[in-house]
Design a protein around this motif. Structure first.
Motif, PDB file in Angstrom:
ATOM      1  N   ASP A 414      29.293  39.392  47.918  1.00  0.00           N
ATOM      2  CA  ASP A 414      28.078  40.312  47.539  1.00  0.00           C
ATOM      3  C   ASP A 414      26.872  39.491  47.090  1.00  0.00           C
ATOM      4  N   GLU A 415      25.706  39.599  47.571  1.00  0.00           N
ATOM      5  CA  GLU A 415      24.501  39.062  47.014  1.00  0.00           C
ATOM      6  C   GLU A 415      24.060  39.368  45.844  1.00  0.00           C
ATOM      7  N   ARG A 416      24.507  40.446  45.269  1.00  0.00           N
ATOM      8  CA  ARG A 416      24.550  40.671  43.788  1.00  0.00           C
ATOM      9  C   ARG A 416      25.009  40.047  42.887  1.00  0.00           C
ATOM     10  N   PHE A 417      26.290  39.788  43.281  1.00  0.00           N
ATOM     11  CA  PHE A 417      27.156  38.788  42.483  1.00  0.00           C
ATOM     12  C   PHE A 417      26.448  37.441  42.512  1.00  0.00           C
ATOM     13  N   GLN A 418      26.061  36.778  43.716  1.00  0.00           N
ATOM     14  CA  GLN A 418      25.623  35.565  43.854  1.00  0.00           C
ATOM     15  C   GLN A 418      24.296  35.260  43.006  1.00  0.00           C
ATOM     16  N   VAL A 419      23.485  36.376  43.002  1.00  0.00           N
ATOM     17  CA  VAL A 419      22.582  36.479  41.906  1.00  0.00           C
ATOM     18  C   VAL A 419      22.704  36.269  40.513  1.00  0.00           C
ATOM     19  N   TRP A 420      23.563  37.201  40.060  1.00  0.00           N
ATOM     20  CA  TRP A 420      24.162  37.019  38.600  1.00  0.00           C
ATOM     21  C   TRP A 420      24.904  35.743  38.571  1.00  0.00           C
ATOM     22  N   PHE A 421      25.490  35.354  39.389  1.00  0.00           N
ATOM     23  CA  PHE A 421      26.428  33.980  39.330  1.00  0.00           C
ATOM     24  C   PHE A 421      25.486  32.590  38.988  1.00  0.00           C
ATOM     25  N   GLN A 422      24.247  32.675  39.610  1.00  0.00           N
ATOM     26  CA  GLN A 422      23.291  31.518  39.477  1.00  0.00           C
ATOM     27  C   GLN A 422      22.460  31.957  38.240  1.00  0.00           C
ATOM     28  N   ALA A 423      22.226  33.019  37.807  1.00  0.00           N
ATOM     29  CA  ALA A 423      21.593  33.157  36.629  1.00  0.00           C
ATOM     30  C   ALA A 423      22.466  32.950  35.453  1.00  0.00           C
ATOM     31  N   SER A 424      23.790  33.217  35.782  1.00  0.00           N
ATOM     32  CA  SER A 424      24.731  32.932  34.329  1.00  0.00           C
ATOM     33  C   SER A 424      25.562  31.819  34.521  1.00  0.00           C
ATOM     34  N   LEU A 425      25.371  30.762  35.494  1.00  0.00           N
ATOM     35  CA  LEU A 425      26.350  29.803  35.677  1.00  0.00           C
ATOM     36  C   LEU A 425      26.797  29.057  34.625  1.00  0.00           C
ATOM     37  N   PRO A 426      25.789  28.904  33.504  1.00  0.00           N
ATOM     38  CA  PRO A 426      26.343  28.096  32.254  1.00  0.00           C
ATOM     39  C   PRO A 426      27.463  28.900  31.622  1.00  0.00           C
ATOM     40  N   ALA A 453      37.717  27.471  47.258  1.00  0.00           N
ATOM     41  CA  ALA A 453      36.942  28.039  48.290  1.00  0.00           C
ATOM     42  C   ALA A 453      35.771  28.843  47.860  1.00  0.00           C
ATOM     43  N   ILE A 454      35.884  29.831  46.767  1.00  0.00           N
ATOM     44  CA  ILE A 454      34.994  30.662  46.143  1.00  0.00           C
ATOM     45  C   ILE A 454      34.024  29.527  45.741  1.00  0.00           C
ATOM     46  N   MET A 455      34.436  28.722  44.890  1.00  0.00           N
ATOM     47  CA  MET A 455      33.279  27.539  44.426  1.00  0.00           C
ATOM     48  C   MET A 455      32.607  26.861  45.388  1.00  0.00           C
ATOM     49  N   GLY A 456      33.089  26.762  46.540  1.00  0.00           N
ATOM     50  CA  GLY A 456      32.653  25.927  47.525  1.00  0.00           C
ATOM     51  C   GLY A 456      31.420  26.938  47.960  1.00  0.00           C
ATOM     52  N   ASN A 457      31.613  28.126  48.224  1.00  0.00           N
ATOM     53  CA  ASN A 457      30.912  29.108  48.849  1.00  0.00           C
ATOM     54  C   ASN A 457      29.714  29.282  48.263  1.00  0.00           C
ATOM     55  N   LEU A 458      30.002  29.325  46.880  1.00  0.00           N
ATOM     56  CA  LEU A 458      28.776  29.580  45.906  1.00  0.00           C
ATOM     57  C   LEU A 458      27.991  28.474  45.749  1.00  0.00           C
ATOM     58  N   SER A 459      28.626  27.374  45.842  1.00  0.00           N
ATOM     59  CA  SER A 459      27.683  25.998  45.817  1.00  0.00           C
ATOM     60  C   SER A 459      26.934  25.518  46.807  1.00  0.00           C
ATOM     61  N   ALA A 460      27.004  26.355  47.958  1.00  0.00           N
ATOM     62  CA  ALA A 460      25.931  26.287  49.165  1.00  0.00           C
ATOM     63  C   ALA A 460      24.692  26.641  48.893  1.00  0.00           C
ATOM     64  N   GLU A 461      24.658  27.448  47.833  1.00  0.00           N
ATOM     65  CA  GLU A 461      23.189  27.807  47.407  1.00  0.00           C
ATOM     66  C   GLU A 461      22.610  26.647  46.394  1.00  0.00           C
ATOM     67  N   ALA A 462      21.219  25.871  46.846  1.00  0.00           N
ATOM     68  CA  ALA A 462      21.070  24.904  46.293  1.00  0.00           C
ATOM     69  C   ALA A 462      20.832  24.966  44.722  1.00  0.00           C
ATOM     70  N   ALA A 463      20.298  26.168  44.209  1.00  0.00           N
ATOM     71  CA  ALA A 463      20.077  26.283  42.824  1.00  0.00           C
ATOM     72  C   ALA A 463      21.334  26.199  42.115  1.00  0.00           C
ATOM     73  N   THR A 464      22.606  26.854  42.415  1.00  0.00           N
ATOM     74  CA  THR A 464      23.879  26.750  42.128  1.00  0.00           C
ATOM     75  C   THR A 464      24.637  25.247  42.170  1.00  0.00           C
ATOM     76  N   ARG A 465      24.439  24.650  43.136  1.00  0.00           N
ATOM     77  CA  ARG A 465      24.890  23.434  43.265  1.00  0.00           C
ATOM     78  C   ARG A 465      24.169  22.508  42.705  1.00  0.00           C
ATOM     79  N   ARG A 466      23.027  22.617  42.164  1.00  0.00           N
ATOM     80  CA  ARG A 466      22.185  21.540  41.085  1.00  0.00           C
ATOM     81  C   ARG A 466      22.928  21.939  39.714  1.00  0.00           C
ATOM     82  N   GLN A 467      23.066  23.132  39.412  1.00  0.00           N
ATOM     83  CA  GLN A 467      23.870  23.312  38.197  1.00  0.00           C
ATOM     84  C   GLN A 467      25.229  22.672  38.130  1.00  0.00           C
ATOM     85  N   MET A 468      26.065  22.971  39.115  1.00  0.00           N
ATOM     86  CA  MET A 468      27.353  22.211  39.258  1.00  0.00           C
ATOM     87  C   MET A 468      27.318  20.942  39.140  1.00  0.00           C
TER      88      MET A 468
END
Length: 566
Positions: A414-426, A453-468
């Protein structure tokens, strides 16, 4: 010559007609008409001043003309007309000046109203917005803001009036249609509410996602309203199950009984929740409030180490929630949006009591079956605690682990979860790092693959990948898990495939955060390429982005070469 004079006369009369019309509009009872007339007058004055400036810049070439013709004497009508125009110009300038001053005052009052609105002081907010409208009658934002405050107070008719005024100021004001749709929804004017939301889409097609959510709310509330009417009819007709459900709720509302008293009553009530009528009566007769406000039940939920009785109570309530929420979106909404649910449901999911964890997971799986249920989970539960609780199910070796990862997979898409994850990754990353540190020999392989696989899919987003990539602990955990899996490639082949997909995405981060880590990744890749299972690397990368899969190995190797001395 006569034609020229006739043309000038007609032009003059046309100006007089237009000015007369503007005067009438400025004296109109409709404030919007008055303000528009003022604006039109300002435009005319600006045009007149520009023409005057242009005339003043003109020069006469031949100044030696003998006996130049004398300008004809102005008659009384011309003099009166010029005086009238001069008076109009002066009046318009004064009005424009007052408008600018009033705009400043109206803006200040709007800000004061907004501050009161944020504090929840809606009466004061309405007062400030009203004062602002006394300064500037055609300021649409004051109408829409005041409409929003009226809605908060439940005064929907006044909100609708303000929305109408905002649309008079701007017929394409989407905010006015939004508040109008909300007010009509509260008044149960479902068809009109839909029309308002659909009008937003006509004005701005880019708001399709938001409009879809609004229309879904209308459909759900209309459905809930129909359910409540049918349930009340069943109760009025004396239907046995309906009457019994109502009586049971009255019994459960008795305070200060022993826990088993409530557990027994809840179990009987759960068995009665067979169709929409009983589930709706549970809602309309304050079932959720009776459960949530019962002090004995709340103590059972909050106790850290639950004994057999407390466990029985908690499990009975969780089963009841599953029963009343089955195919009933309004009950789902009331349950998840209750102020205590945001923390309570994730904490029950992380309970040390297996039966409570199992029933909590079953409830969330039920909610997540629909798009509306997933939206409720993402929008109202503590997602960090929920994520931690779900990955903790990897401790189980049975299907509960796969079920928990299936739930997390659905939410992560869900796009809303992805937005939350990126903002709350720390805050979320420690839980995921803990997954990578697990011993694959004592973890369900399929569930572990799902989580990676969930981590891999989420890391496809550049901002998430950068933090990881910036987390040294996370990167090292990836390599350590890969090393553990290499000890038995045949057993952990699927884990290696999935883990390499995650590493592939992390390697796309440029520049690489750690050269040492890049060297280690390169060595692992080269080791796999040179081994008898070298195909693992190729298969893993081919499952990723086809545009990058062909050169990732070379990219990793290049990073490795760059770290070597010349």
């Amino acid at each position: 010559m006569a034609d020229s004079q006739e043309e000038d006369l007609q032009k003059f009369l046309k100006n007089v007609d237009e000015i007369t019309s503007l005067i009438q509009e400025m004296n109109s009872d409709d404030p919007v008409v008055r303000e528009k007339a003022v604006l039109e007058t300002e435009k005319r004055l600006q045009f007149t001043e520009e023409n005057q400036e242009e005339d003043e810049c003109r020069t006469t070439v031949n100044k030696t003309r003998i006996s130049p013709p004398q300008a004809p004497a102005k008659n009384a009508d011309e003099t009166n007309s010029e005086a009238f125009l001069a008076s109009m110009e002066k009046d318009a300038k004064e009005r424009a000046k007052r408008r600018r001053e009033n705009k400043v005052l109206a803006d200040a009052l709007k800000e004061k109203g907004n501050e009161a609105f944020v504090r929840g002081d809606y009466e004061t907010a309405i007062l400030r917005y009203s004062e602002g409208l006394e300064k500037l009658k055609d300021m649409k934002v004051l109408y829409t803001n005041r409409a929003q405050a009226y809605i908060k107070l439940g005064d929907y008719q006044k909100a609708l009036v303000d929305c109408d005024w905002a649309l008079k100021c701007d017929e394409k004001c989407t905010k006015a249609y939004f508040h109008m749709g909300k007010a009509h929804l509260a008044l149960k004017n479902y068809s009109v509410s839909r029309e308002c939301y659909q009008k937003i889409l006509e004005i701005n097609p880019q708001l399709q996602t938001q409009v879809k959510d609004y229309l879904n709310q209308v459909n759900l509330q209309e459905k809930a309203d129909l359910q409540e009417k049918e349930a009340q009819e069943s109760l009025d007709s004396g239907k046995n199950t309906a009457v019994t459900a109502k009586n049971l709720l009255e019994t459960l509302s008795k305070p200060d009984q022993i826990p088993l008293f409530y557990a027994g009553g809840i179990e009987v009530l759960t068995e009665m929740m067979k169709d929409s009528t009983e589930r709706t009566l549970f809602r309309t007769h304050n079932g959720f409030r009776i459960i949530s406000e019962n002090e004995v039940l709340r103590r059972c939920f909050s106790t850290a180490g639950k004994d057999a009785v407390e466990e029985t109570v908690c499990v009975s309530v969780l089963r009841l929630w599953q029963a009343v929420c089955s195919e009933n979106e309004e009950n789902q909404r009331l349950l998840v949006m209750h102020p205590s649910s945001g923390q309570l449901l994730p904490s029950l999911l992380a309970s040390r009591v297996p039966t409570i964890r199992q029933q909590s997971l079953a409830l969330l799986l039920q909610l997540a079956q629909t798009e509306n249920g997933r939206s409720l989970i993402i929008g109202h539960l503590d997602l960090t605690r929920l994520l931690e609780a779900l990955v903790s199910f990897l401790d189980f070796s049975d299907k509960k682990a796969s079920s928990a990862m299936g739930l997390l997979t659905g939410l992560a898409q869900d796009e809303r979860f992805q937005v939350w994850f990126q903002a709350s990754l720390p805050g979320a990353l420690p839980a995921l790092t803990g997954v990578l540190k697990r011993d694959p020999r004592v973890t369900d392989t399929s569930a572990l693959c799902q989580c990676i696989a969930i981590m891999g899919n989420l890391s496809a987003e550049a901002a998430t990948r950068r933090q990881m990539s910036a987390s040294e602990e996370f990167g090292d955990a990836c390599l350590d898990l890969l090393a553990k899996c290499e000890e038995d490639v045949d057993l952990f082949r699927e884990v290696i495939y999935t883990l390499l997909g995650l590493l592939m995405n992390l390697c796309l981060q440029s520049p690489v955060v750690s050269e040492v880590w890049a060297v280690q990744v390169s060595r692992k890749c080269l080791s796999l390429l040179n081994g008898q299972d070298g195909g693992i690397l190729t298969v893993s990368f081919s499952q990723g982005n086809p545009e990058t899969a062909s050169f990732v190995v070379l990219a990793v190797w290049f990073e490795y070469q760059c770290t070597l001395p010349f």
